[in-house]
Design a protein around this motif. Structure first.
Motif, mmCIF file in Angstrom:
data_model
loop_
_atom_site.group_PDB
_atom_site.id
_atom_site.type_symbol
_atom_site.label_atom_id
_atom_site.label_comp_id
_atom_site.label_asym_id
_atom_site.label_seq_id
_atom_site.Cartn_x
_atom_site.Cartn_y
_atom_site.Cartn_z
ATOM 1 N N ASP A 68 10.050 -7.795 12.896
ATOM 2 C CA ASP A 68 9.661 -8.490 11.656
ATOM 3 C C ASP A 68 8.152 -8.465 11.464
ATOM 4 O O ASP A 68 7.659 -8.314 10.341
ATOM 5 N N ALA A 69 7.408 -8.630 12.561
ATOM 6 C CA ALA A 69 5.940 -8.631 12.448
ATOM 7 C C ALA A 69 5.437 -7.250 12.035
ATOM 8 O O ALA A 69 4.535 -7.128 11.199
ATOM 9 N N LEU A 70 6.006 -6.211 12.609
ATOM 10 C CA LEU A 70 5.601 -4.852 12.226
ATOM 11 C C LEU A 70 5.973 -4.567 10.779
ATOM 12 O O LEU A 70 5.188 -3.998 10.017
ATOM 13 N N THR A 71 7.174 -4.983 10.398
ATOM 14 C CA THR A 71 7.639 -4.728 9.038
ATOM 15 C C THR A 71 6.767 -5.449 8.016
ATOM 16 O O THR A 71 6.438 -4.902 6.964
ATOM 17 N N ALA A 72 6.370 -6.692 8.314
ATOM 18 C CA ALA A 72 5.539 -7.458 7.381
ATOM 19 C C ALA A 72 4.244 -6.707 7.090
ATOM 20 O O ALA A 72 3.744 -6.722 5.969
ATOM 21 N N ASP A 73 3.712 -6.014 8.091
ATOM 22 C CA ASP A 73 2.466 -5.267 7.903
ATOM 23 C C ASP A 73 2.716 -3.830 7.459
ATOM 24 O O ASP A 73 1.771 -3.042 7.352
ATOM 25 N N GLN B 33 -0.051 -3.091 -1.703
ATOM 26 C CA GLN B 33 -0.121 -2.259 -0.503
ATOM 27 C C GLN B 33 0.008 -3.103 0.762
ATOM 28 O O GLN B 33 -0.544 -4.192 0.859
ATOM 29 N N THR B 34 0.707 -2.537 1.739
ATOM 30 C CA THR B 34 0.797 -3.183 3.057
ATOM 31 C C THR B 34 -0.461 -2.882 3.859
ATOM 32 O O THR B 34 -1.241 -1.982 3.522
ATOM 33 N N ALA B 64 -12.628 -14.677 -0.296
ATOM 34 C CA ALA B 64 -13.517 -14.575 -1.448
ATOM 35 C C ALA B 64 -12.729 -14.443 -2.752
ATOM 36 O O ALA B 64 -13.324 -14.359 -3.823
ATOM 37 N N GLY B 65 -11.422 -14.390 -2.657
ATOM 38 C CA GLY B 65 -10.595 -14.287 -3.862
ATOM 39 C C GLY B 65 -10.495 -12.885 -4.423
ATOM 40 O O GLY B 65 -9.940 -12.682 -5.502
ATOM 41 N N LEU B 66 -11.030 -11.894 -3.692
ATOM 42 C CA LEU B 66 -11.001 -10.520 -4.202
ATOM 43 C C LEU B 66 -9.682 -9.818 -3.892
ATOM 44 O O LEU B 66 -9.342 -8.812 -4.509
ATOM 45 N N VAL B 67 -8.973 -10.339 -2.910
ATOM 46 C CA VAL B 67 -7.666 -9.797 -2.533
ATOM 47 C C VAL B 67 -6.684 -10.963 -2.463
ATOM 48 O O VAL B 67 -7.012 -12.032 -1.941
ATOM 49 N N HIS B 68 -5.530 -10.757 -3.035
ATOM 50 C CA HIS B 68 -4.468 -11.743 -2.916
ATOM 51 C C HIS B 68 -3.368 -11.185 -2.028
ATOM 52 O O HIS B 68 -2.982 -10.025 -2.179
ATOM 53 N N VAL B 69 -2.896 -12.007 -1.110
ATOM 54 C CA VAL B 69 -1.816 -11.597 -0.220
ATOM 55 C C VAL B 69 -0.561 -12.319 -0.667
ATOM 56 O O VAL B 69 -0.573 -13.536 -0.861
ATOM 57 N N ARG B 70 0.501 -11.547 -0.875
ATOM 58 C CA ARG B 70 1.759 -12.186 -1.268
ATOM 59 C C ARG B 70 2.889 -11.667 -0.392
ATOM 60 O O ARG B 70 2.844 -10.539 0.115
ATOM 61 N N ARG B 71 3.860 -12.513 -0.233
ATOM 62 C CA ARG B 71 5.038 -12.155 0.548
ATOM 63 C C ARG B 71 6.101 -11.666 -0.431
ATOM 64 O O ARG B 71 6.424 -12.358 -1.391
ATOM 65 N N GLN B 72 6.608 -10.468 -0.212
ATOM 66 C CA GLN B 72 7.728 -9.989 -1.038
ATOM 67 C C GLN B 72 8.820 -9.517 -0.087
ATOM 68 O O GLN B 72 8.673 -8.492 0.569
ATOM 69 N N TYR B 75 7.951 -8.101 3.436
ATOM 70 C CA TYR B 75 6.648 -7.440 3.502
ATOM 71 C C TYR B 75 5.529 -8.350 3.016
ATOM 72 O O TYR B 75 5.716 -9.171 2.136
ATOM 73 N N ARG B 76 4.352 -8.161 3.606
ATOM 74 C CA ARG B 76 3.135 -8.818 3.120
ATOM 75 C C ARG B 76 2.339 -7.781 2.335
ATOM 76 O O ARG B 76 1.926 -6.758 2.882
ATOM 77 N N LEU B 77 2.142 -8.066 1.047
ATOM 78 C CA LEU B 77 1.505 -7.086 0.168
ATOM 79 C C LEU B 77 0.156 -7.601 -0.318
ATOM 80 O O LEU B 77 -0.040 -8.801 -0.499
ATOM 81 N N HIS B 78 -0.757 -6.657 -0.544
ATOM 82 C CA HIS B 78 -2.125 -6.992 -0.949
ATOM 83 C C HIS B 78 -2.396 -6.497 -2.365
ATOM 84 O O HIS B 78 -2.134 -5.329 -2.677
ATOM 85 N N ASP B 79 -2.934 -7.414 -3.185
ATOM 86 C CA ASP B 79 -3.299 -7.076 -4.560
ATOM 87 C C ASP B 79 -4.802 -7.240 -4.735
ATOM 88 O O ASP B 79 -5.416 -8.126 -4.124
ATOM 89 N N LEU B 80 -5.374 -6.417 -5.593
ATOM 90 C CA LEU B 80 -6.794 -6.516 -5.939
ATOM 91 C C LEU B 80 -6.976 -7.529 -7.067
ATOM 92 O O LEU B 80 -6.189 -7.560 -8.010
ATOM 93 N N ASP B 81 -8.012 -8.370 -6.964
ATOM 94 C CA ASP B 81 -8.363 -9.279 -8.061
ATOM 95 C C ASP B 81 -9.877 -9.231 -8.251
ATOM 96 O O ASP B 81 -10.634 -9.701 -7.401
ATOM 97 N N THR B 82 -10.315 -8.637 -9.347
ATOM 98 C CA THR B 82 -11.758 -8.484 -9.575
ATOM 99 C C THR B 82 -12.345 -9.657 -10.358
ATOM 100 O O THR B 82 -13.538 -9.629 -10.693
#
Lengths: 135, 101
Positions: A68-73, B33-34, B64-72, B75-82
């Motif tokens: 799960d930890a690998l998948t999350a990243d 993006q992961t 700094a609020g430039l990247v938002h991390v969300r759980r989908q 997966y943990r995904l990263h979004d850009l916020d300018t």
């Protein structure tokens, strides 16, 4: 010395068998009843005497937190080489598999990452189309 | 010494590193993006930082609020916020240079 078997942990062997054979195109090499589970390996038809992939039950309590930890990243536990990662992305996406990374040029290769639905992320790799390769 | 806190320290600190700027460049390509994808893109642009280092850089960008991390799903995904960059753009413009207002 050479690698003969490597494994992925799967949450359901029957489902994994379906994904790895029907969707991905592997062939069963060994299927031996083993109590409530099976000793279940698949091989690529492109290399039937090559490395076997063991579809191993994920029962051990350490497996889920690890995977799960690998998948999350977004970290894949398996890399498959294909002729055309973009074409496979289209084909497997149409079959319902989720990609965490669409085909992306990375130097001399194109890579993509999908979820095998059994607990693992899998990376696809193909050579970059001729002419697209970056120096 | 009296220093007026303009609340911008975190943004400037986040931008004061070439790897973090390269991460923002990578996020321009697409949102969602992961960590793995970002690390791959970093390697492709010649940044050789470890995955752990990239992860810590992302934490700074997120603070700094430039990247938002969300759980989908899983997966943990990263979004850009300018958005945090907009005040910086306007700050030192003279009134007659402010074409955006």
């Amino acid at each position: 010395m050479k690698v003969t078997i490597t494994s992925v942990f799967v949450d359901d062997q029957a489902k994994a068998l379906d994904v790895y054979t029907r969707l991905l195109g592997f062939q069963v090499r060994q299927d031996v009843p083993l109590g409530e589970h099976r000793w279940l390996t698949v091989v690529s038809p492109e290399d039937p005497d090559g490395v076997e992939l063991l579809l191993e039950p994920d029962e051990h309590p350490a497996v889920r937190p690890f995977v799960d930890a690998l998948t999350a990243d977004g970290i894949p536990g398996l890399v498959l080489t294909v002729d055309d990662a973009a074409a496979e992305h289209e084909r497997l996406g149409a079959l319902g598999l989720t990609f965490t990374q669409p085909p992306t040029p990375m130097g001399p290769v194109v890579t993509a990452v999908f979820d095998d639905t059994c607990g693992n992320l899998v990376q696809l790799v193909s050579a970059a189309p001729a002419g697209d390769a970056q120096p | 010494m009296l220093v007026v806190d303009d609340g911008q320290d975190e943004v400037f600190r986040a931008l004061a590193d070439p790897t973090r700027r390269a991460l923002l460049d990578a996020l321009v390509a697409r949102d969602g993006q992961t960590l793995f994808e970002l690390c791959t893109r970093m390697a492709d642009t010649g940044v050789t930082s470890s995955r752990q280092a990239i992860s810590q850089h992302l934490d700074v960008l997120a603070a700094a609020g430039l990247v938002h991390v969300r759980r989908q799903g899983r997966y943990r995904l990263h979004d850009l916020d300018t958005t945090p960059l907009l005040p910086l753009r306007r700050r030192w413009l003279r009134p007659d240079e402010r074409t955006d207002r």
